[in-house]
Design a protein around this motif. Structure first.
Motif, short mmCIF file in Angstrom:
data_model
loop_
_atom_site.label_atom_id
_atom_site.label_comp_id
_atom_site.label_asym_id
_atom_site.label_seq_id
_atom_site.Cartn_x
_atom_site.Cartn_y
_atom_site.Cartn_z
N ALA A 7 0.84 -1.21 0.00
CA ALA A 7 0.00 0.00 0.00
C ALA A 7 0.87 1.25 0.00
O ALA A 7 0.57 2.22 -0.71
CB ALA A 7 -0.94 -0.01 1.20
N ARG A 8 1.94 1.24 0.79
CA ARG A 8 2.85 2.40 0.84
C ARG A 8 3.51 2.59 -0.51
O ARG A 8 3.63 3.70 -1.01
CB ARG A 8 3.88 2.22 1.95
N SER A 9 3.92 1.50 -1.14
CA SER A 9 4.57 1.58 -2.45
C SER A 9 3.60 2.16 -3.49
O SER A 9 3.99 3.01 -4.29
CB SER A 9 5.03 0.19 -2.88
N LYS A 10 2.35 1.73 -3.47
CA LYS A 10 1.36 2.25 -4.41
C LYS A 10 1.08 3.73 -4.14
O LYS A 10 0.90 4.50 -5.08
CB LYS A 10 0.07 1.44 -4.34
N THR A 11 1.08 4.10 -2.88
CA THR A 11 0.88 5.51 -2.53
C THR A 11 2.02 6.35 -3.07
O THR A 11 1.81 7.41 -3.66
CB THR A 11 0.76 5.69 -1.00
N TYR A 12 3.25 5.89 -2.87
CA TYR A 12 4.41 6.61 -3.42
C TYR A 12 4.32 6.71 -4.94
O TYR A 12 4.60 7.75 -5.52
CB TYR A 12 5.72 5.96 -3.01
N ASP A 13 3.93 5.61 -5.58
CA ASP A 13 3.77 5.63 -7.03
C ASP A 13 2.79 6.72 -7.46
O ASP A 13 3.08 7.50 -8.37
CB ASP A 13 3.28 4.28 -7.56
N MET A 14 1.63 6.77 -6.81
CA MET A 14 0.62 7.77 -7.18
C MET A 14 1.13 9.19 -6.95
O MET A 14 0.90 10.07 -7.78
CB MET A 14 -0.67 7.53 -6.39
N VAL A 15 1.84 9.39 -5.86
CA VAL A 15 2.37 10.73 -5.56
C VAL A 15 3.41 11.12 -6.60
O VAL A 15 3.38 12.24 -7.14
CB VAL A 15 2.95 10.78 -4.13
N TYR A 16 4.34 10.23 -6.91
CA TYR A 16 5.37 10.53 -7.91
C TYR A 16 4.75 10.80 -9.27
O TYR A 16 5.16 11.73 -9.99
CB TYR A 16 6.39 9.40 -8.02
N ILE A 17 3.78 10.00 -9.67
CA ILE A 17 3.11 10.19 -10.96
C ILE A 17 2.44 11.56 -11.00
O ILE A 17 2.57 12.30 -11.99
CB ILE A 17 2.10 9.05 -11.23
N ALA A 18 1.77 11.93 -9.93
CA ALA A 18 1.09 13.23 -9.87
C ALA A 18 2.11 14.38 -9.90
O ALA A 18 1.90 15.38 -10.59
CB ALA A 18 0.24 13.32 -8.61
N ILE A 19 3.20 14.23 -9.16
CA ILE A 19 4.22 15.28 -9.13
C ILE A 19 4.77 15.53 -10.53
O ILE A 19 4.95 16.68 -10.95
CB ILE A 19 5.36 14.92 -8.14
N HIS A 181 17.73 9.48 -4.85
CA HIS A 181 17.14 10.01 -3.64
C HIS A 181 15.66 9.67 -3.48
O HIS A 181 15.04 10.08 -2.52
CB HIS A 181 17.31 11.53 -3.62
N MET A 182 15.10 8.93 -4.40
CA MET A 182 13.67 8.61 -4.34
C MET A 182 13.41 7.38 -3.49
O MET A 182 14.22 6.47 -3.45
CB MET A 182 13.11 8.38 -5.75
N ILE A 183 12.26 7.39 -2.86
CA ILE A 183 11.80 6.21 -2.13
C ILE A 183 11.14 5.30 -3.14
O ILE A 183 10.22 5.69 -3.85
CB ILE A 183 10.79 6.61 -1.03
#
Length: 184
Positions: A7-19, A181-183
């Motif tokens: 879930a954390r990985s998918k959240t990071y994916d969505m945030v990075y995609i949006a950014i 530097h990315m998670i």
């Protein structure tokens, strides 16, 4: 991997995609008006795929285009809407998606080593130029009158080659530094 980690990985994916979708909008707003506006959008596309990889980078480009299509002013000149996509320059915007898809495919085939990324970005740029130029010619011919390939290349491609190659170089350097530097 635990369900929490997934879930954390998918959240990071969505945030990075949006950014990176937002980064492309900001890059579009930095614009010099010409027949095809000179912007940093291709830099945003190269950065998205360079940093996020093919799948997430392509999703970022797709979201950027969808945001513009529904009317959010993310395109050059703070414009948005289907009218922009259906205009003579809309093919270059849609071409960003095909560019990202080409880079993703080449990433799968060639990997992400620096030379391979340069090759994929150059081929992605050529794909964008080709799609956008054909689109420009079709719309221009339909709305204004016949136009030759040489004229369209002179308006829409030739003036952008050197700046776009510089954008590729910058994107390559910056994306490699950012990935560290990315998670993940």
């Amino acid at each position: 991997m635990s369900s929490e980690a997934v879930a954390r990985s998918k959240t990071y994916d969505m945030v990075y995609i949006a950014i990176f979708a937002v980064l492309m909008a900001v890059c579009a707003w930095i614009s010099i008006p010409t027949a095809v506006p000179f912007t940093l959008q291709t830099f945003g596309v190269f950065m998205a795929v360079g940093v996020l990889g093919g799948k997430r980078g392509t999703l970022s480009v797709l979201i950027y285009i969808i945001l513009g299509a529904i009317g959010i002013p993310v395109f050059a000149g703070f414009n948005g809407g289907m009218g922009v996509l259906l205009s003579n320059v809309g093919g270059y915007i849609v071409g960003f998606l095909f560019s990202a898809l080409a880079m993703w495919g080449l990433e799968k085939l060639l990997g992400r080593k620096p030379l391979m990324q340069v090759i994929s970005m150059v081929i992605g740029l050529i794909v964008c130029y080709a799609f956008g130029t054909v689109w420009f010619m079709m719309v221009y011919t339909r709305t204004t009158g016949a136009v030759g390939l040489g004229a369209v290349l002179g308006w829409c491609v030739v003036p952008f080659i050197i700046p776009d190659l510089i954008k590729i170089g910058l994107a390559l350097v910056l994306s490699r530094k950012m990935r560290v530097h990315m998670i993940q």
